[in-house]
Design an enzyme around this catalytic site. Sequence first.
Site, PDB file in Angstrom:
ATOM      1  N   HIS A 158       0.823  -1.228   0.000  1.00 17.99           N
ATOM      2  CA  HIS A 158       0.000   0.000   0.000  1.00 17.99           C
ATOM      3  C   HIS A 158       0.850   1.268   0.000  1.00 17.99           C
ATOM      4  CE1 HIS A 158      -4.053  -1.750   0.722  1.00 17.99           C
ATOM      5  NE2 HIS A 158      -3.295  -2.795   0.998  1.00 17.99           N
ATOM      6  N   ASP A 366       3.666   9.341  -0.826  1.00 18.83           N
ATOM      7  CA  ASP A 366       2.478   8.585  -0.428  1.00 18.83           C
ATOM      8  C   ASP A 366       2.266   7.452  -1.431  1.00 18.83           C
ATOM      9  OD1 ASP A 366       0.215   8.051   1.111  1.00 18.83           O
ATOM     10  OD2 ASP A 366      -0.317  10.176   1.217  1.00 18.83           O
TER      11      ASP A 366
HETATM   12  P1  ADQ Z   1      -2.983   6.093   4.781  1.00 18.22           P
HETATM   13  O1  ADQ Z   1      -1.579   6.551   4.960  1.00 18.22           O
HETATM   14  O2  ADQ Z   1      -3.769   5.914   6.020  1.00 18.22           O
HETATM   15  O3  ADQ Z   1      -3.058   4.726   3.953  1.00 18.22           O
HETATM   16  P2  ADQ Z   1      -4.825   7.615   2.880  1.00 18.22           P
HETATM   17  O4  ADQ Z   1      -4.865   6.855   1.617  1.00 18.22           O
HETATM   18  O5  ADQ Z   1      -4.711   9.074   2.652  1.00 18.22           O
HETATM   19  O6  ADQ Z   1      -3.642   7.247   3.839  1.00 18.22           O
HETATM   20  O7  ADQ Z   1      -6.150   7.402   3.734  1.00 18.22           O
HETATM   21  C1  ADQ Z   1      -6.754   6.184   3.895  1.00 18.22           C
HETATM   22  C2  ADQ Z   1      -8.172   6.397   4.439  1.00 18.22           C
HETATM   23  O8  ADQ Z   1      -8.140   6.990   5.736  1.00 18.22           O
HETATM   24  C3  ADQ Z   1      -9.027   7.316   3.549  1.00 18.22           C
HETATM   25  O9  ADQ Z   1     -10.270   6.698   3.351  1.00 18.22           O
HETATM   26  C4  ADQ Z   1      -9.154   8.603   4.335  1.00 18.22           C
HETATM   27  O10 ADQ Z   1     -10.378   9.269   4.170  1.00 18.22           O
HETATM   28  C5  ADQ Z   1      -9.027   8.123   5.771  1.00 18.22           C
HETATM   29  N1  ADQ Z   1      -8.430   9.194   6.572  1.00 18.22           N
HETATM   30  C6  ADQ Z   1      -7.260   9.818   6.373  1.00 18.22           C
HETATM   31  N2  ADQ Z   1      -7.068  10.780   7.292  1.00 18.22           N
HETATM   32  C7  ADQ Z   1      -8.162  10.769   8.084  1.00 18.22           C
HETATM   33  C8  ADQ Z   1      -8.597  11.539   9.211  1.00 18.22           C
HETATM   34  N3  ADQ Z   1      -7.877  12.538   9.655  1.00 18.22           N
HETATM   35  N4  ADQ Z   1      -9.778  11.226   9.766  1.00 18.22           N
HETATM   36  C9  ADQ Z   1     -10.541  10.212   9.279  1.00 18.22           C
HETATM   37  N5  ADQ Z   1     -10.205   9.477   8.229  1.00 18.22           N
HETATM   38  C10 ADQ Z   1      -9.032   9.745   7.634  1.00 18.22           C
HETATM   39  C11 ADQ Z   1      -2.151   3.821   3.295  1.00 18.22           C
HETATM   40  C12 ADQ Z   1      -1.125   4.465   2.374  1.00 18.22           C
HETATM   41  C13 ADQ Z   1      -1.819   5.309   1.317  1.00 18.22           C
HETATM   42  C14 ADQ Z   1      -2.833   4.465   0.548  1.00 18.22           C
HETATM   43  C15 ADQ Z   1      -3.751   3.708   1.496  1.00 18.22           C
HETATM   44  C16 ADQ Z   1      -4.639   2.701   0.779  1.00 18.22           C
HETATM   45  O11 ADQ Z   1      -0.209   5.255   3.131  1.00 18.22           O
HETATM   46  O12 ADQ Z   1      -0.872   5.867   0.413  1.00 18.22           O
HETATM   47  O13 ADQ Z   1      -3.614   5.295  -0.283  1.00 18.22           O
HETATM   48  O14 ADQ Z   1      -2.993   2.981   2.457  1.00 18.22           O
HETATM   49  O15 ADQ Z   1      -3.865   1.831  -0.011  1.00 18.22           O
END
Ligand code: ADQ
Length: 468
Positions: A158, A366
């Site tokens: 991921h 990311d």
């Molecule tokens: P994350 O680093 O957690 O995930 P991201 O893809 O931005 O990052 O977010 C994943 C989910 O968490 C999204 O549905 C988002 O809405 C939710 N989220 C993020 N910040 C939040 C907050 N402050 N409050 C509530 N919900 C929040 C990892 C990788 C990413 C990749 C995902 C999925 O780091 O690059 O996109 O996995 O593969």
Amino acid sequence: MSRLIVVSNRVAPIVEGKPTAGGLAVGVFDALKQTGGVWFGWNGDIVEGATSPDTVQRELRDNITYATVALSRSDYDQYYRGFSNGMLWPVFHYRPDLSRYDRREYAGYCRVNQWLVDRLKPMVQPDDRLWVHDYHLLPFARACRQAGIRNRIGFFLHIPFPVEPVMTTVPPHRELMEAMCAYDLVGFQTDADRRAFVDYVCRRLGGVRRGDHHIEVGGHCIRVGVYPIGIYPDEIQQLSLKHSRSRQITNLKQGLQQRRLMVSVDRLDYSKGMIERFTAFERLLEMTPAHRGQVTFVQIAPPSRSDVEQYRQIRRQLESAAGRINGRWSDLAWTPLRYINKSYDRSMLMSLFRASQVGYVTPLRDGMNLVAKEYVAAQPPEDPGVLVLSEFAGAAEELGDGALLVNPYDADGMAETLDRALTMPLPERLDRYRGMLARLTENNLSRWRDRFLDDLSEAPATAPAAAA
Ligand code: ADQ
């Protein structure tokens, strides 16, 4: 259809109809619901002591068996907090300067992978396919082979995969990479990640490319592919409408008094580039007086991994930067930056996206960044906001034509782009939005899952014992 076993570090049972955060959880749940199967991993519990309890808790719901284990404090410290999040996470996000290596933690990481395999083994049937997720489980397939599990095993990363000179800063990089080669299919978010992996395997492990999708290494042929994780745009659009007339959103709009709204939502993590984002916002106010008093920036970032020192540090830095910026620019009627350190329900976030004019998503690195995709999907189709997106987010590969791409290390450049976003005329906004939405609809979450699982079914048969 053969049964699917999903393995991820964390298993969080999903209740249908209830909004859930995270692409991994939603994508995995969908895949399992279709085929039936097992979702195996850590349940989030930590028990005191040196060894993790052997008990596997099972719960059958919606045709899915949730099989979970607790971790001991020392396994958690070494495998999860130590090697996974203290070493692999920073290096894979191109921050070896923040990594910390400890041999005991690496030993714990390998040991927990092996231990998880031993717990899972009695549940594996001959036709099952295994789909393993993320950096916590790089050596899982090798441990499976050593335990005699011969099923097809696919792996999806991921987060980004770093180029060779960065990867080699992980002291046991060679052993880890050899272990990754025990998978039958290895999937990445972007083509750049895939290329970095293939280059390492070919240059350092003597791998040989076989056509566009395969590498042969150590007598085993691995399929390697790119599977950008997606969202369900319709569902996000629905969620964004849920709170749009709620008291919180109405109060927010009233408080803004026609000011433009910029929004960022992240887990509090140094890879998300929040300090650089704050700096560029301040540059905007310095460079373009017309925006003073006219734009409000809301940053939502609930703490994560707060037992890792770097995460406590970033939190302190952000608090101090937000205080300084507001001290310098606020007046009695206007607070330029609202930095909110708590989490909101998912539908509230989508409504906030909908109410804003700019989505400001600028990670330093990311894997994908689903917030960028959700921002686009949540927009009102007749009057959409603008996405300002880091070129170092995986999402830039798909959304680069419609978003305004920025380099998060260039504060002046970002400030100029913010100005352009805040003043973009409606026809251009519509044009960009429609292009991005079409792509998100085509590459939705089902497509991510289906392409991965189809390729797994077609991957060359299981590794011979020699590759284990
Ligand atoms: P994350 O680093 O957690 O995930 P991201 O893809 O931005 O990052 O977010 C994943 C989910 O968490 C999204 O549905 C988002 O809405 C939710 N989220 C993020 N910040 C939040 C907050 N402050 N409050 C509530 N919900 C929040 C990892 C990788 C990413 C990749 C995902 C999925 O780091 O690059 O996109 O996995 O593969």
